[in-house]
Scaffold this motif. Structure first.
Motif, short mmCIF file in Angstrom:
data_model
loop_
_atom_site.label_atom_id
_atom_site.label_comp_id
_atom_site.label_asym_id
_atom_site.label_seq_id
_atom_site.Cartn_x
_atom_site.Cartn_y
_atom_site.Cartn_z
N ILE A 5 0.83 -1.20 0.00
CA ILE A 5 0.00 0.00 0.00
C ILE A 5 0.87 1.25 0.00
CG2 ILE A 5 -1.68 1.31 1.35
CD1 ILE A 5 -2.83 -1.38 2.24
N PHE A 6 1.94 1.23 0.78
CA PHE A 6 2.86 2.38 0.81
C PHE A 6 3.53 2.55 -0.55
CE2 PHE A 6 7.15 4.07 1.56
CZ PHE A 6 6.79 5.32 2.02
N MET A 7 3.95 1.44 -1.17
CA MET A 7 4.60 1.53 -2.47
C MET A 7 3.63 2.04 -3.54
SD MET A 7 6.51 -1.36 -4.78
CE MET A 7 7.23 -2.10 -3.35
N GLY A 8 2.38 1.60 -3.50
CA GLY A 8 1.37 2.08 -4.44
C GLY A 8 1.08 3.56 -4.26
N SER A 9 1.02 3.99 -3.00
CA SER A 9 0.79 5.42 -2.74
C SER A 9 1.97 6.26 -3.20
CB SER A 9 0.55 5.65 -1.25
OG SER A 9 -0.56 4.92 -0.82
N LEU A 10 3.18 5.76 -2.98
CA LEU A 10 4.37 6.47 -3.43
C LEU A 10 4.42 6.55 -4.96
CD1 LEU A 10 7.06 7.75 -2.47
CD2 LEU A 10 8.10 5.52 -2.86
N MET A 11 4.04 5.47 -5.63
CA MET A 11 4.00 5.48 -7.10
C MET A 11 2.95 6.47 -7.60
SD MET A 11 4.33 1.44 -7.99
CE MET A 11 3.56 1.63 -9.57
N PHE A 12 1.79 6.49 -6.95
CA PHE A 12 0.73 7.40 -7.40
C PHE A 12 1.16 8.86 -7.25
CE2 PHE A 12 -3.04 9.97 -6.64
CZ PHE A 12 -3.76 9.68 -7.78
N TYR A 41 -4.15 0.39 -9.82
CA TYR A 41 -4.45 -1.02 -10.05
C TYR A 41 -3.78 -1.89 -8.99
CZ TYR A 41 -4.70 -5.54 -12.33
OH TYR A 41 -4.93 -6.85 -12.60
N MET A 42 -2.54 -1.56 -8.66
CA MET A 42 -1.85 -2.35 -7.65
C MET A 42 -2.53 -2.21 -6.29
SD MET A 42 2.16 -2.37 -6.64
CE MET A 42 2.17 -1.21 -5.31
N ASN A 43 -2.92 -1.00 -5.92
CA ASN A 43 -3.61 -0.80 -4.65
C ASN A 43 -4.96 -1.52 -4.63
OD1 ASN A 43 -1.68 0.70 -3.35
ND2 ASN A 43 -2.52 2.65 -4.02
N MET A 44 -5.67 -1.48 -5.74
CA MET A 44 -6.96 -2.16 -5.79
C MET A 44 -6.78 -3.68 -5.72
SD MET A 44 -10.06 -1.82 -8.54
CE MET A 44 -8.93 -1.23 -9.72
N PHE A 45 -5.75 -4.19 -6.36
CA PHE A 45 -5.48 -5.62 -6.33
C PHE A 45 -5.13 -6.08 -4.92
CE2 PHE A 45 -3.20 -9.52 -7.41
CZ PHE A 45 -4.07 -10.06 -8.34
N VAL A 46 -4.33 -5.30 -4.21
CA VAL A 46 -3.98 -5.64 -2.83
C VAL A 46 -5.20 -5.55 -1.93
CG1 VAL A 46 -2.65 -4.83 -0.83
CG2 VAL A 46 -1.55 -5.03 -3.04
N TYR A 47 -6.02 -4.52 -2.14
CA TYR A 47 -7.21 -4.35 -1.31
C TYR A 47 -8.21 -5.48 -1.53
CZ TYR A 47 -11.44 -2.28 0.58
OH TYR A 47 -12.59 -2.07 1.28
N LEU A 48 -8.46 -5.83 -2.79
CA LEU A 48 -9.39 -6.92 -3.07
C LEU A 48 -8.83 -8.27 -2.61
CD1 LEU A 48 -10.77 -5.93 -6.57
CD2 LEU A 48 -11.93 -5.80 -4.37
N GLY A 49 -7.52 -8.43 -2.65
CA GLY A 49 -6.91 -9.65 -2.16
C GLY A 49 -7.01 -9.79 -0.65
N SER A 50 -6.95 -8.67 0.05
CA SER A 50 -7.07 -8.73 1.51
C SER A 50 -8.49 -9.04 1.96
CB SER A 50 -6.60 -7.42 2.12
OG SER A 50 -7.50 -6.38 1.81
N LEU A 51 -9.47 -8.72 1.13
CA LEU A 51 -10.87 -8.99 1.47
C LEU A 51 -11.34 -10.36 0.99
CD1 LEU A 51 -12.56 -5.57 0.67
CD2 LEU A 51 -11.89 -6.46 2.88
N ASN A 52 -10.48 -11.08 0.30
CA ASN A 52 -10.80 -12.38 -0.28
C ASN A 52 -12.00 -12.29 -1.22
OD1 ASN A 52 -8.70 -13.65 1.06
ND2 ASN A 52 -9.97 -14.03 2.86
N ASN A 53 -12.06 -11.22 -2.00
CA ASN A 53 -13.14 -11.02 -2.95
C ASN A 53 -12.72 -11.44 -4.35
OD1 ASN A 53 -15.01 -10.04 -1.19
ND2 ASN A 53 -14.60 -7.89 -1.63
N ASP A 54 -13.66 -11.29 -5.26
CA ASP A 54 -13.38 -11.53 -6.67
C ASP A 54 -12.45 -10.46 -7.22
OD1 ASP A 54 -14.34 -13.76 -7.77
OD2 ASP A 54 -16.19 -12.90 -8.56
N TYR A 55 -11.75 -10.81 -8.28
CA TYR A 55 -10.89 -9.86 -8.97
C TYR A 55 -11.56 -9.36 -10.25
CZ TYR A 55 -7.18 -11.25 -5.83
OH TYR A 55 -6.44 -11.50 -4.72
#
Length: 95
Positions: A5-12, A41-55
């Motif tokens: 999340i920190f790396m995605g925020s830094l990239m953004f 996209y990376m932040n959304m992928f990490v967030y959806l992965g942490s919730l065990n949701n669909d991609y």
């Protein structure tokens, strides 16, 4: 997970700073927008992965970002063909 999340925020935010600094060249602006899209996209992928949701939503976002990139490149090509370069100062927007 916090590192991603920190790396995605830094990239953004680095893409946002690059977008505001290199506003004279269209190609550099498009590359910085693509960096911001990849960071989102990376932040959304990490967030959806942490919730065990669909991609599924991440695939829709990726499809729209590819369409945005193709549209930006087509504008860049048409601008280079008509004006010879990608500087915003070489043409008048009011014509």
């Amino acid at each position: 997970m916090l590192v991603y999340i920190f790396m995605g925020s830094l990239m953004f935010f680095s893409g946002l700073i690059m977008f505001s600094m290199k506003r004279k060249h269209l190609l550099l602006m498009l590359l910085s927008i693509e960096l911001m899209v990849v960071a989102l996209y990376m932040n959304m992928f990490v967030y959806l992965g942490s919730l065990n949701n669909d991609y599924f939503f991440s695939m829709v976002f990726l499809t729209f970002s590819v369409c945005e990139g193709a549209l930006g490149l087509s504008v860049l090509v048409s601008m280079i063909r008509t004006h010879g370069n990608d500087y915003f100062q070489s043409f008048n927007l009011l014509w």
